[in-house]
Motif scaffolding. Structure first.
Motif, PDB file in Angstrom:
ATOM      1  N   GLY A 215       0.777  -1.236   0.000  1.00 23.35           N
ATOM      2  CA  GLY A 215       0.000   0.000   0.000  1.00 23.35           C
ATOM      3  C   GLY A 215       0.803   1.278   0.000  1.00 23.35           C
ATOM      4  N   LEU A 218       0.728   3.184  -3.354  1.00 24.25           N
ATOM      5  CA  LEU A 218      -0.583   3.793  -3.599  1.00 24.25           C
ATOM      6  C   LEU A 218      -0.778   5.032  -2.741  1.00 24.25           C
ATOM      7  N   SER A 222      -1.487   8.923  -3.938  1.00 26.11           N
ATOM      8  CA  SER A 222      -2.551   9.773  -3.399  1.00 26.11           C
ATOM      9  C   SER A 222      -2.015  11.142  -3.019  1.00 26.11           C
ATOM     10  N   LEU A 384      -9.370   7.376  -7.041  1.00 27.17           N
ATOM     11  CA  LEU A 384      -9.134   5.981  -7.406  1.00 27.17           C
ATOM     12  C   LEU A 384      -7.929   5.412  -6.657  1.00 27.17           C
ATOM     13  N   SER A 385      -6.874   6.218  -6.482  1.00 28.21           N
ATOM     14  CA  SER A 385      -5.680   5.751  -5.768  1.00 28.21           C
ATOM     15  C   SER A 385      -5.990   5.423  -4.318  1.00 28.21           C
ATOM     16  N   THR A 386      -6.728   6.293  -3.647  1.00 27.56           N
ATOM     17  CA  THR A 386      -7.015   6.065  -2.231  1.00 27.56           C
ATOM     18  C   THR A 386      -7.987   4.901  -2.042  1.00 27.56           C
ATOM     19  N   GLU A 387      -8.937   4.737  -2.952  1.00 26.98           N
ATOM     20  CA  GLU A 387      -9.854   3.608  -2.832  1.00 26.98           C
ATOM     21  C   GLU A 387      -9.136   2.289  -3.068  1.00 26.98           C
ATOM     22  N   LYS A 388      -8.199   2.278  -4.004  1.00 28.21           N
ATOM     23  CA  LYS A 388      -7.407   1.070  -4.229  1.00 28.21           C
ATOM     24  C   LYS A 388      -6.523   0.777  -3.017  1.00 28.21           C
ATOM     25  N   ASN A 390      -7.311   1.586   0.110  1.00 29.58           N
ATOM     26  CA  ASN A 390      -8.203   1.051   1.141  1.00 29.58           C
ATOM     27  C   ASN A 390      -8.487  -0.437   0.925  1.00 29.58           C
ATOM     28  N   ARG A 391      -8.670  -0.830  -0.339  1.00 32.31           N
ATOM     29  CA  ARG A 391      -8.906  -2.247  -0.623  1.00 32.31           C
ATOM     30  C   ARG A 391      -7.659  -3.084  -0.342  1.00 32.31           C
ATOM     31  N   ALA A 392      -6.482  -2.523  -0.647  1.00 35.57           N
ATOM     32  CA  ALA A 392      -5.237  -3.256  -0.400  1.00 35.57           C
ATOM     33  C   ALA A 392      -4.988  -3.472   1.085  1.00 35.57           C
TER      34      ALA A 392
END
Length: 403
Positions: A215, A218, A222, A384-388, A390-392
């Protein structure tokens, strides 16, 4: 004493914010007076940011040797002298020379105080700290707009800000004994310690290479796009309103000050919200609001929707940066938080350095009408970067004992 020291830190962040929005607000008039190309503002901005990056990279060693109080005082004095140089500037070359100490001074203040507050104070203090930066960033365009509208003089605006900076430097000088006593006594009340010190981490992030931690890249993306969009609006917002919306330069400067006002008010409010809402939710909510504001700038709507767009983007951006900074130890573990914090600040300044000048070059070869399109793209990629991220990090093996 800890509370009074915190007030001094807030005051220092006002001085950090004052010069940040001046160039963008003044440039429509400066460009004409100095007979400079449009993209020169981007190059000046890049010079200032380059100095900020350099001083940030070396701030750790300097702060350890001289202490946060002395470094903050000297850095404020440097920015005051640089702004005075802008007032006397007879040419663009002189502006570039003064931009160097302006950036060097800002970087040392920013890195030192952010690390100090993220390490020792709770999340609401980080939001309020950056709210005080917004106070300075909001006052700057207002002051510049006053002199442009009354005297058609951008140089008088720089002189006024320089005088304010010198006064703040004197206050910081007088506060040095307080900083020294604060260092001896840890300068922190036990009730004011950060939640970071009350978090127990499991051994997921045992990797000795911080960039290999899940993460981190990413998170860096962000920060890159956040600072890219924040700086782009601050630098080119006035030029967009003057060249595309046909507003007078003074009015355009005032409108951009509302953008910084949105950031300021938003961060002040965020400080209270952090008592009930965690950083991740605040970051996501801020990005939704910023996207709505960016859409208002992009859509062919009546003029005052653009003003609403500037304000909404400012309100949306408000919680993102301080919450991402404060979330660093929780995301990646306390062991690597200082190193990763340094990476994040460096990448943030890189976004501030290169994204706005890139827009300036593109606009000079096309039209300033591309400004809202670029804002929408930058906010969207940041989201999109921060949501990815969060998923990671979902289900990550880090368990806080307190919220």
């Amino acid at each position: 004493m800890a509370t009074f020291l915190l007030l001094i830190i807030y005051l220092a962040f006002i001085s950090l914010g004052l010069p940040d929005s001046l160039l963008g607000a003044a440039w429509p008039v400066m460009q004409v007076d100095l007979e400079a190309p449009l993209e020169t503002a981007g190059l000046l901005f890049m010079t200032i940011a380059a100095g900020t990056i350099i001083s940030s990279l070396f701030s750790g060693k300097v702060l350890k040797r001289f202490g946060t109080g002395k470094v903050t005082f000297v850095s404020t004095l440097m920015t005051a002298g640089a702004l005075l140089g802008f007032y006397f500037a007879p040419s663009v070359i002189w502006l570039f020379l003064c931009a160097i100490p302006l950036g060097l001074g800002a970087g040392a203040i920013d890195a030192g105080l952010n690390d100090y507050v993220a390490t020792h104070y709770k999340a609401h203090h980080m939001s309020w700290l950056h709210s005080f930066w917004g106070v300075g960033a909001t006052l700057g365009p207002f002051i510049m707009a006053y002199y442009i509208s009354r005297q058609n003089s951008w140089s008088s605006g720089y002189l006024t800000i320089a005088v304010i900076q010198f006064v703040l430097a004197i206050i910081l000088l007088l506060s040095l004994p307080l900083w020294n006593r604060g260092n001896k006594n840890s300068a922190i009340d036990s009730n004011e310690k950060s939640e970071v010190e009350n978090v127990s981490y499991k051994d997921e992030n045992v990797n000795d290479k911080p960039l290999k931690i899940r993460g981190v890249k990413l998170a860096l993306a962000s920060f890159l796009f956040y600072c890219g969009v924040e700086a782009t609006i601050g630098l080119w917002g006035s030029s967009y309103l003057v060249n595309v919306k046909d507003l007078p330069a003074a009015t355009a400067a005032q409108w951009v000050s509302f953008y910084f006002g949105g950031i300021t008010i938003g961060r002040f409010i965020t400080g209270f919200i952090t008592f009930k809402v965690n950083n991740v939710v605040l970051i996501r909510s801020g990005q939704f609001i910023a996207l709505i504001g960016a859409a208002l700038l992009f859509l062919p709507l009546p003029l005052y929707f653009s003003l609403a767009g500037f304000i909404l983007v400012g309100l949306g951006l408000a919680p993102i940066f301080p919450c991402m900074l404060h979330e660093t130890p929780a995301r990646f573990g306390k062991k690597h938080s200082q190193t990763i914090m340094g990476y994040q600040m460096a990448v943030a300044y890189t976004g501030s350095t290169f994204v706005p000048p890139l827009l300036g070059v593109m606009a000079s070869n096309t039209t300033m009408g591309i400004f809202p399109i670029c804002v929408v793209i930058l906010v969207g990629v940041m989201f999109l970067s921060t949501e990815k991220l969060n998923r990671a990090l979902k289900g990550k093996n880090i368990s806080p004992t307190t919220m």
